[in-house]
Scaffold this motif. Structure first.
Motif, PDB file in Angstrom:
ATOM      1  N   THR A 242       7.504  -6.417  -3.597  1.00  0.00           N
ATOM      2  CA  THR A 242       8.016  -5.066  -3.347  1.00  0.00           C
ATOM      3  C   THR A 242       7.028  -4.013  -3.826  1.00  0.00           C
ATOM      4  O   THR A 242       6.780  -3.007  -3.146  1.00  0.00           O
ATOM      5  N   ALA A 245       4.221  -3.832  -1.381  1.00  0.00           N
ATOM      6  CA  ALA A 245       4.703  -3.314  -0.100  1.00  0.00           C
ATOM      7  C   ALA A 245       4.893  -1.804  -0.161  1.00  0.00           C
ATOM      8  O   ALA A 245       4.474  -1.079   0.755  1.00  0.00           O
ATOM      9  N   VAL A 246       5.501  -1.319  -1.251  1.00  0.00           N
ATOM     10  CA  VAL A 246       5.729   0.123  -1.398  1.00  0.00           C
ATOM     11  C   VAL A 246       4.408   0.869  -1.470  1.00  0.00           C
ATOM     12  O   VAL A 246       4.230   1.921  -0.839  1.00  0.00           O
ATOM     13  N   GLU A 248       1.554   0.042  -0.233  1.00  0.00           N
ATOM     14  CA  GLU A 248       0.906   0.045   1.072  1.00  0.00           C
ATOM     15  C   GLU A 248       1.610   0.968   2.058  1.00  0.00           C
ATOM     16  O   GLU A 248       0.968   1.647   2.854  1.00  0.00           O
ATOM     17  N   ILE A 249       2.939   1.021   2.002  1.00  0.00           N
ATOM     18  CA  ILE A 249       3.695   1.904   2.901  1.00  0.00           C
ATOM     19  C   ILE A 249       3.355   3.355   2.618  1.00  0.00           C
ATOM     20  O   ILE A 249       3.207   4.169   3.536  1.00  0.00           O
ATOM     21  N   LYS A 252       0.575   4.302   4.396  1.00  0.00           N
ATOM     22  CA  LYS A 252       0.804   4.121   5.833  1.00  0.00           C
ATOM     23  C   LYS A 252       0.190   2.815   6.352  1.00  0.00           C
ATOM     24  O   LYS A 252      -0.311   2.729   7.474  1.00  0.00           O
ATOM     25  N   ASN A 253       0.246   1.787   5.498  1.00  0.00           N
ATOM     26  CA  ASN A 253      -0.205   0.456   5.896  1.00  0.00           C
ATOM     27  C   ASN A 253       0.971  -0.509   5.871  1.00  0.00           C
ATOM     28  O   ASN A 253       1.845  -0.401   5.017  1.00  0.00           O
ATOM     29  N   PHE A 254       0.975  -1.444   6.813  1.00  0.00           N
ATOM     30  CA  PHE A 254       2.033  -2.454   6.849  1.00  0.00           C
ATOM     31  C   PHE A 254       1.385  -3.819   6.702  1.00  0.00           C
ATOM     32  O   PHE A 254       0.871  -4.371   7.658  1.00  0.00           O
ATOM     33  N   GLU A 255       1.389  -4.310   5.462  1.00  0.00           N
ATOM     34  CA  GLU A 255       0.750  -5.588   5.157  1.00  0.00           C
ATOM     35  C   GLU A 255       1.768  -6.717   5.186  1.00  0.00           C
ATOM     36  O   GLU A 255       2.971  -6.505   5.359  1.00  0.00           O
ATOM     37  N   PHE A 258       5.005  -6.417   3.062  1.00  0.00           N
ATOM     38  CA  PHE A 258       6.122  -5.679   3.677  1.00  0.00           C
ATOM     39  C   PHE A 258       6.872  -6.579   4.655  1.00  0.00           C
ATOM     40  O   PHE A 258       8.105  -6.580   4.692  1.00  0.00           O
TER      41      PHE A 258
END
Length: 835
Positions: A242, A245-246, A248-249, A252-255, A258
Motif C-alpha cells: 500500500t 502504491a500510494v 506511485e499514484i 501519477k504512476n500505476f505500478e 497498485f
C-alpha cells in the motif's frame, strides 16, 4: 541512432576552421568505433560556426568515452556537457529504476540517463539546458537519497579555470548539505524491525493467514475469528504494498503494487478474504526475497570500495604518523606493517615481502615484492616499474614490513578507478535488456487494455459482473512483467560482480554478452602471447673457440651497451656462465647503426646483424655462415654475428619467447568454442609463423603497422562477425576500438588500458582469458534462461486466467515464483569458479 552536434570551436579552441588537420584526426579517432555510426562536419550555423555531428548509439558507447578520445586530440567537452555518476539510495526494484530513468530522460537538456536497480545513476546532460542542482532536486522529489554528489572526484578536475572548479566544488558541498540523512525508502524497507521489517511483516502475514485458514475447519470457532486473522494478514502483508502504491499514484504512476492491491481488495469485496491474504503474503514475501537477492549482488560490488583502508602510516623525518589516505601526495613514503592492507598505489623502496594481490588482479597466489633499484628516483604511474616492485591500494601485505613510495593519489588509484568503472558498468544495458525494455513498452499498455475489456465480459458471457471483475484481476496479476524486468539486470549485475572479484573488469552488459558469442580472437604478439622480453636462446661457435668463450666475449662487450638486446645477452649470458669471470671491454662505439664495436684484451670485437658486416668492410661473412644465420631467423630468432678482428667466431640468437601459459590457454579457448585465433604483429612473417607453430595459433599475420592492424580487425569482422582484440591497451588501442570487444591485459596500474578496453584483465596473465569468456558464456546462458522463463510464464498464465483455469492465488504464486527463480538463477554467477 541518436545524433549529437558539437561546435568545433568548443572541441578545438585553437583550430581556425573545419579544414584543419586536427579536425580530421578527431574524426578519424571516432569514426568506426563500436557504437559510433558516423562522424562528419555538418552545415554551418547562422553564426558561421562549423559543427561536428556524431551519430552514435548511447547503449553501446557513452558520451564520456567519446569525450576521452576527443580529449586525446586537445578537445574539451566538459565545458558544455556534464557527466555525472551518482550513487542513490531508495530504488526499490528494476521497474522503479526504469521509471526513474524515463523521468530523467524527459528533462530538458538531458542527453542520456541510465539507472541501475542497485542505485547507480549515470547522467550526460547539456549544461545550457539543465544543471546538477536541478537533477538532484528531481531525485529527492522521487524519494531518493543522493549518497554522493559525485562518485569520483576526477569529475571535477577536467575544468579549464580555477573559478569554474571552485564553483563546482562549492555547489557539490551545498548539495550534499541539503540532502536529507534518511529517505522514506531503502532497498531493505526499514521500519520498526529495522532493515528486515518487510520480511518480518510478510512472515506475520503468513502466520495469521495459516492460523485463520486452519481455524476455519474447526467446529465451534466463530467465522469472525478467521475473518479477524485474515484482516490482520491483510494489514501486515499489504503494509509496504500500500505504501508503494500510494507513493506511485501520487506521482501519477500505476505500478504492479497498485495492481496487486486492487486485486486483493477485489477478492475481499467478493468475500474471498483467504485468497486475498494469500496474494498479499506471496507478493510481500517475493518482494522481500527479491530485495535480499539483489542486495547480495549489490554488496558484492560495494565490497570493492571497502577494500582500501581509510588511513596510512606516513613516514616523515624518520617518524611515522597515521593520516587519512586522501592527504597522501605523490612521492610520500608510507609504512605498511605485516598482514595489513596497502594504502596507496606505489613502488617498494624498502623491505621484502609477499603481497596478496587477489583483490585487484584476482591472482590466488601471493606475489613476492622487492625494492626498486633507485629508491630516490621520482617514479610516476607511467614509469618503467618491474612487477615485483609495484604495489596497489587495497592489496594485503604478508609477514614483513614494507616502505612504499606513493605514485598515485587516493582518488586516482587503480582500486578507485576499478570501483568507478564497475559502478559505471552497472548502468550500461545489454542488448537483451534493451529488447526487454522495448517489449514492455508495448506489452504493458496492451495488458491494461485487455484488463479493461475483460471487466465488461459479463455483457457478452452469461456471468455476473463479480466473475468478470475477478477474472480481470487474475489476468492483471498474471501479466505483470516483474520477472521480465529483473531477469537481465540481475544476471548482468552478478556477472560483472563475479568478474571483478576474479580480477576481470567488464564494462557493462554489452561486452558481457558479446564476449559470450565470440568466434574469433586476435592477439597482439609482444607482451601478450610472448613475455615481451628477449631471451638468449642459442650460442653457435664458428671457430675453434668454445661456446663459453664466445659468450664471455659477447657479455663483456654488450655490458657496455644499454640496448634491450644487449641487456638480454648480459643477463642470460651471466646466468649461463654461472659465475665464470668475464673480461673487461672498453671503447664502445656504434657502427652504422646496425651493431657495436669495442676493444677486448687488445682485440677489436664487432657484434651486429648481417647488414652490418655487409657494409663494414671487404671481409664479408661466408655463405655457410649466412645460411646458419638465416636458418636461426627462420625459427623466429633475432641473430647477432660476433667477429674478432677479421675472424667470424660465433652467432648469438635471441627470441621473445612465448608465455609459459600461452599454449595451454589457447587449447582451453578452443574447448570453449573459439574457432580462429589470429596473431597480429609488426615482426616479420617468419617470426610470426614460428611463434604460431609453437603455441597453436590458427593464423599469424606479420609485418603489420598499427593502421594495418585496424584493417586486419575489420577484415576479421567481415569473416567472423564477432571478433575480440587482445593487447596491452596502449599500442593496440585503435585495433581494440574497431573490434567487437577490446580486451586489455595487465590493466592494473594502467589508466590507458582501463579507459581503452571493454574488458580489462587486471593481472598480466593470459590464463585469465578463458575464465572471462567462460563466465560470459554462462552469463549469456542464464540471461537466455531467464528470458524464456519470464516470457514463458506470462504466455502460460494469461490464457490460463482468461479461461478460468487459474485463480488469483495460483497466478500470484507462479508470478512471484518466477520472479524469485530468475533472480536466484542469476545469483549462480556469483559462485562461478575458474576452471
Amino acid at each position: 541512432m541518436e545524433k549529437l552536434k558539437i561546435e568545433i570551436s568548443l572541441l578545438l579552441p585553437e583550430v581556425p576552421d573545419e579544414k584543419d588537420c586536427c579536425v580530421r584526426e578527431l574524426m578519424d579517432r571516432l569514426q568506426g568505433r563500436q557504437g559510433i555510426e558516423k562522424v562528419h562536419i555538418s552545415s554551418k550555423t547562422e553564426m558561421g560556426i562549423p559543427q561536428l555531428c556524431f551519430h552514435y548509439n548511447p547503449d553501446e558507447i557513452s558520451m564520456a568515452r567519446i569525450e576521452t578520445l576527443a580529449r586525446q586530440t586537445g578537445a574539451s567537452l566538459t565545458e558544455k556537457f556534464g557527466h555525472r555518476l551518482l550513487a542513490v539510495d531508495g530504488i526499490r526494484h528494476a521497474r522503479h529504476a526504469r521509471h526513474l530513468e524515463q523521468t530523467l530522460r524527459r528533462l530538458e537538456g538531458m542527453l542520456q540517463a541510465s539507472v541501475a536497480p542497485t542505485g547507480m545513476v549515470w547522467l550526460e546532460f547539456d549544461r545550457a539546458g539543465t544543471s546538477e542542482t536541478e537533477i538532484i532536486s528531481i531525485l529527492r522529489k522521487e524519494g531518493l537519497e543522493v549518497k554522493k554528489a559525485s562518485v569520483s572526484e576526477k569529475d571535477y578536475t577536467h575544468q579549464t579555470g580555477e573559478g569554474v572548479a571552485a564553483a563546482e566544488a562549492e555547489e557539490r558541498k551545498r548539495l550534499e548539505k541539503k540532502i536529507e540523512p534518511h529517505s522514506d525508502h531503502t532497498h531493505e524497507h526499514g521500519g520498526v524491525f529495522g532493515k528486515n521489517t518487510e520480511l518480518i511483516f510478510s512472515i506475520i502475514c503468513g502466520v495469521l493467514l495459516g492460523t485463520g485458514f486452519g481455524l476455519s475447519f474447526v467446529e465451534g470457532v466463530p467465522d469472525w475469528v478467521s475473518l479477524s486473522l485474515y484482516i490482520g494478514a491483510y494489514f501486515f502483508g499489504g503494509f509496504f504494498t500500500t505504501k508503494e502504491a500510494v507513493e506511485e499514484i501520487l506521482k501519477k504512476n500505476f505500478e504492479i503494487d497498485f495492481l496487486m492491491l486492487v486485486a486483493a481488495i477485489g477478492a475481499a469485496i467478493l468475500g474471498e478474504w483467504a485468497e486475498g491474504a494469500l496474494l498479499l503474503f506471496l507478493f510481500s514475501m517475493g518482494h522481500a526475497l527479491e530485495h535480499y537477492a539483489m542486495n547480495k549482488a549489490r554488496k558484492s560490488i560495494e565490497a570493492l570500495a571497502e577494500l582500501a583502508p581509510k588511513t596510512a602510516l606516513l613516514k616523515l623525518d624518520g617518524k611515522t604518523e597515521e593520516v587519512g589516505i586522501e592527504t597522501l601526495r605523490l612521492g610520500d613514503v608510507i609504512v605498511v606493517k605485516p598482514n595489513s592492507k596497502i594504502s596507496a598505489d606505489g613502488v617498494v623502496v624498502k623491505g621484502r615481502s609477499s603481497v596478496n594481490q587477489a583483490p585487484i588482479t584476482g591472482e590466488s597466489v601471493p606475489v613476492d615484492k622487492m625494492p626498486v633499484a633507485s629508491p630516490e628516483k621520482a617514479y610516476s604511474p607511467e614509469s618503467d616499474i618491474e612487477d615485483e616492485s609495484r604495489v596497489f591500494s587495497g592489496t594485503i601485505n604478508g609477514n614483513n614490513t614494507l616502505e612504499i613510495k606513493v605514485i598515485k593519489e587516493a582518488k586516482d588509484s587503480t582500486l578507485s578507478r576499478l570501483v568507478q568503472l564497475v559502478n559505471e558498468a552497472q548502468t550500461q544495458k545489454s542488448p537483451t535488456q534493451r529488447f526487454t525494455d522495448k517489449f514492455e513498452k508495448y506489452f504493458v499498455p496492451s495488458v491494461l487494455l485487455l484488463v479493461v475489456l475483460l471487466n465488461f465480459a459479463f455483457l457478452v458471457v452469461d456471468e455476473p459482473f463479480s466473475a468478470s471483475f475477478y477474472r480481470a484481476m487474475a489476468v492483471l496479476v498474471a501479466a505483470s512483467p516483474c520477472a521480465l524486468a529483473i531477469s537481465t539486470p540481475s544476471a548482468v549485475l552478478s556477472g560483472v560482480a563475479r568478474a571483478a572479484r576474479g580480477g576481470v573488469l567488464i564494462k557493462g552488459g554489452r561486452p558481457l554478452e558479446d564476449l559470450g558469442v565470440l568466434t574469433a580472437l586476435a592477439f597482439d604478439k609482444t607482451g601478450t602471447l610472448t613475455e615481451g622480453k628477449p631471451k638468449l636462446t642459442n650460442v653457435v661457435a664458428l671457430d675453434d673457440l668454445s661456446e663459453e668463450e664466445i659468450l664471455k666475449k659477447a657479455v663483456a662487450v654488450e655490458a657496455l651497451s644499454d640496448h634491450p638486446l644487449a641487456k638480454a645477452v648480459v643477463r642470460d649470458g651471466k646466468e649461463r656462465l654461472k659465475g665464470t669471470p668475464v673480461p673487461h671491454a672498453e671503447d664502445l662505439e656504434a657502427v652504422l647503426g646496425k651493431g657495436i664495436k669495442a676493444t677486448l684484451e687488445g682485440n677489436k670485437v664487432y657484434i651486429g646483424n648481417l647488414a652490418l658486416f655487409e657494409e663494414l668492410d671487404e671481409i664479408k661473412p661466408p655463405q655457410e655462415i649466412i645460411g646458419k644465420v638465416q636458418s636461426l631467423e627462420a625459427d623466429g630468432n633475432t641473430t647477432m654475428l660476433v667477429r674478432e678482428n677479421d675472424s667470424y667466431i660465433g652467432i648469438i640468437a635471441l627470441m621473445d619467447t612465448p608465455r609459459a601459459a600461452a599454449k595451454a590457454t589457447l587449447e582451453a579457448l578452443k574447448k570453449l568454442g573459439i574457432k580462429r585465433m589470429v596473431m597480429l604483429t609488426g615482426d616479420n612473417q617468419k617470426v610470426a609463423d614460428a611463434v604460431a607453430r609453437e603455441i597453436g595459433l590458427t593464423d599469424a599475420w606479420g609485418g603489420l603497422l598499427p593502421e594495418e592492424k585496424v584493417a586486419a580487425i575489420k577484415e576479421l569482422r567481415q569473416q567472423e562477425s564477432k571478433v575480440a582484440m587482445v593487447g596491452d591497451g596502449v599500442n593496440d588501442a585503435p585495433a581494440m576500438a574497431n573490434s567487437t570487444v577490446g580486451i586489455a591485459m595487465g590493466a592494473a596500474g594502467s589508466d590507458v588500458a582501463l579507459e581503452t578496453a571493454d574488458i580489462a584483465l587486471m593481472s598480466d596473465k593470459l590464463e585469465n582469458l578463458p575464465f572471462a569468456i567462460g563466465l560470459s558464456r554462462m552469463s549469456k546462458r542464464i540471461i537466455k534462461q531467464n528470458l524464456w522463463v519470464s516470457l514463458g510464464i506470462v504466455a502460460l498464465l494469461i490464457p490460463s486466467t482468461i479461461l478460468g483455469l487459474a485463480n488469483i492465488g495460483v497466478a500470484v504464486l507462479i508470478h512471484e515464483g518466477s520472479t524469485l527463480l530468475v533472480v536466484f538463477n542469476a545469483l549462480r554467477l556469483l559462485a562461478y569458479k575458474k576452471k
